[in-house]
Design an enzyme around this catalytic site. Structure first.
Site, PDB file in Angstrom:
ATOM      1  N   GLU A   1     -25.236 -38.260  23.800  1.00 19.52           N
ATOM      2  CA  GLU A   1     -24.719 -38.122  22.445  1.00 19.52           C
ATOM      3  C   GLU A   1     -23.876 -39.352  22.142  1.00 19.52           C
ATOM      4  OE1 GLU A   1     -21.720 -35.121  20.001  1.00 19.52           O
ATOM      5  OE2 GLU A   1     -22.857 -34.385  21.726  1.00 19.52           O
TER       6      GLU A   1
ATOM      7  N   LYS B   1     -25.340 -33.867  16.135  1.00 18.64           N
ATOM      8  CA  LYS B   1     -25.591 -34.647  17.352  1.00 18.64           C
ATOM      9  C   LYS B   1     -25.693 -33.777  18.600  1.00 18.64           C
ATOM     10  CE  LYS B   1     -21.967 -37.369  16.877  1.00 18.64           C
ATOM     11  NZ  LYS B   1     -21.526 -37.124  15.492  1.00 18.64           N
ATOM     12  N   THR B   2     -24.714 -32.893  18.776  1.00 23.30           N
ATOM     13  CA  THR B   2     -24.664 -32.115  20.007  1.00 23.30           C
ATOM     14  C   THR B   2     -25.881 -31.211  20.137  1.00 23.30           C
ATOM     15  OG1 THR B   2     -22.246 -32.169  20.027  1.00 23.30           O
ATOM     16  CG2 THR B   2     -23.311 -30.462  21.338  1.00 23.30           C
TER      17      THR B   2
END
Length: 511
Positions: A175, A131-132
């Site tokens: 996010e 995700k990041t």
């Protein structure tokens, strides 16, 4: 979406950031909370926060006008309108209890973030892992395209030094965290789902419930927007099939022949990764990243596909990815000492652990790979013990710290005591250290010139890099780095000995 899953959260769109007044964040030093604080400060909103240790992010918040208290006290709430907490903060925390006693507005971090997104087109990035990095890539592509997005990322883009920005454009990149179901309060225009694998089973119970939550998240996407998923991931593929059967707009990316954006000729080396991309047989060109790893290529492809569907120039995506500096704690090079390279990597789930270690093996070349691992959360270490152990065995040697699990109670034999036994490495190539200070000593004893060392896992492990470099430098200078009486090295216990129950020192429960 079940009512139970979000009953205590305020859905996006019901509040704006300016509605919150003066904001106080409990545990403001963590990367998620500090990014949110930075966003509010750059919007001209009064922000204070409390912490127990001097996180690197705090200096920047002070420079922006934030008030930081290095203690948790009820007096910190004087003059405050809204108190923000993360899932890491216990409900009986004294500031949280006092905020409710005073009748202040109390919001989960995700609710405060949702307020900041009101009025923008949100691009929300979800997934078990990646995700990041993916959120960072999407952000940089939009920036390169000149649309100046706002963003809040669960990490800092390397060389930028920030995980948040208040932009002037219509897009807000975020996010979206599934761990506590809080991603179900967002209302995205674009939803990107990198992968779906078993994790956070303390919340979901099993993979089926987790997949159902991701489906609920995807269904929250604006009807005029779209969902992007990975065709190479089994969980995401099942989700795409479900959503398409419901008539929703879903687009896929990957090396699979039926992916909407198909990657071909993908090649990874220590210099980075490259691939060709095509849509419906039409070439979109070649894309390169200066960071290695097939998973990095897949993550970047989601940003390329999103940009293509939003009608943004693909040369902007190509340029942004070619200059992508990486994300702090994601394949982050910390330095070199005595000809030993030291990296830091956030991975704690078995899949990203394995991906990161295979990539670091490429970097190590003829050298060995030594991992200093701090497991993150007891429930994950227990539920995924076999998979984590097998992933860690990709390393040549393992130095294991106790599990970092704020608020969790460890029973005898749980945590790293069980994990170290499960790692299929020879006994002399794995070691449990019962104190934070012992880990650099153990690494300095084991590492040889040409080796690669990586700190990996829970947030506190990111703070060890400098200590490792210092220990390696001291070794080169001829200073003693520890002795080995009876199989122990400064608190290290070899397999077969008694594993102490102390945890390595961690940080406050900052989100």
């Amino acid at each position: 979406m079940s009512a139970k899953s979000t009953a205590r959260f305020t859905p996006a769109g019901q509040l704006t950031a300016e509605d919150l007044g003066a904001i106080h964040l409990i545990g403001v030093g963590g990367v998620g909370m500090s990014g949110l604080a930075r966003l509010f400060l750059t919007r001209g909103i009064s922000v204070s926060g409390s912490e127990l240790r001097e996180w690197p992010s705090l200096a920047g918040l002070r420079a922006l006008g934030g008030t930081i208290y290095m203690s948790h006290e009820v007096a910190n709430l004087d003059g405050v309108d809204t108190v923000v907490y993360s899932s890491a903060i216990p409900q009986d925390h004294l500031e949280l209890v006092e905020a409710r006693r005073r009748g202040l507005r109390v919001l989960h971090r995700s609710e405060a973030l949702a307020a900041a997104m009101t009025g923008r087109r949100t691009v929300a990035v979800a997934g078990t892992h990646g995700k990041t990095t993916t959120t960072s890539m999407v952000t940089m592509v939009l920036q390169q395209a000149g649309v100046d997005p706002s963003f809040v990322i669960g990490g800092e883009i390397s060389e930028v030094g920030s995980g948040a920005h208040h932009g002037t454009g219509e897009y807000f990149v975020v996010e979206a965290d599934e761990s506590d179901r809080s991603f179900l309060i967002y209302r995205p225009f674009v939803s990107i789902i990198t992968n779906i694998e078993a994790d956070h089973l303390n919340t979901y119970g099993d993979l089926a419930n987790l997949e159902a939550a991701f489906a609920d998240f995807a269904r929250l996407t604006d009807p005029d927007g779209f969902v992007v998923t990975c065709a190479d991931d089994a969980g995401s593929r099942r989700l795409a099939e479900t959503l398409r059967a419901e008539g929703r707009r879903v687009y896929t990316y990957g090396t699979s022949t039926d992916a909407d954006l198909r990657l071909t000729e993908m090649a990874s080396s220590t210099r980075g990764i490259r691939y060709l991309a095509e849509v419906d047989g039409r070439s979109l060109g070649e894309f390169r990243l200066p960071v290695p790893g097939r998973h990095m290529g897949l993550n970047s492809a989601s940003a390329v596909l999103a940009a293509y569907l939003l009608g943004l120039p693909l040369d902007a995506a190509e340029a942004a990815l070619a200059a992508f500096p990486g994300v702090r704690r994601r394949f982050e090079r910390k330095g070199v000492a005595d000809n030993v390279l030291v990296y830091d990597e956030y991975a704690y789930h078995p899949t990203p652990i394995a991906l990161a270690l295979r990539t670091l093996r490429e970097v190590a070349g003829d050298g060995r790979l030594i991992v200093v691992f701090q497991p993150y959360r007891l429930y994950r270490t227990r539920d995924l013990q076999t998979e984590i152990a097998e992933a860690l065995a990709i390393a040549d040697e393992l130095v294991l710290l106790e599990v970092f699990g704020p608020g969790e109670l460890r029973e005898p034999g749980e945590g790293s005591a069980a994990l170290i036994e499960a790692v299929p490495l020879p006994a002399d190539r794995k070691v449990f250290v019962d104190s934070w200070e012992a880990a650099p000593v153990e690494v300095a004893r084991r590492a040889r010139p040409g080796d690669v060392v990586v700190t990996m896992g829970a947030p506190p492990s990111s703070l060890m890099g400098e200590q490792l470099l210092d220990a390696l430098s001291a070794r080169r200078a001829g200073s003693p780095v520890g002795t080995v009486p009876g199989g122990e090295v400064g608190g290290a216990t070899t397999i077969g000995g008694t594993v102490p129950g102390r945890s390595a020192p961690g940080a406050s429960a900052a989100g």
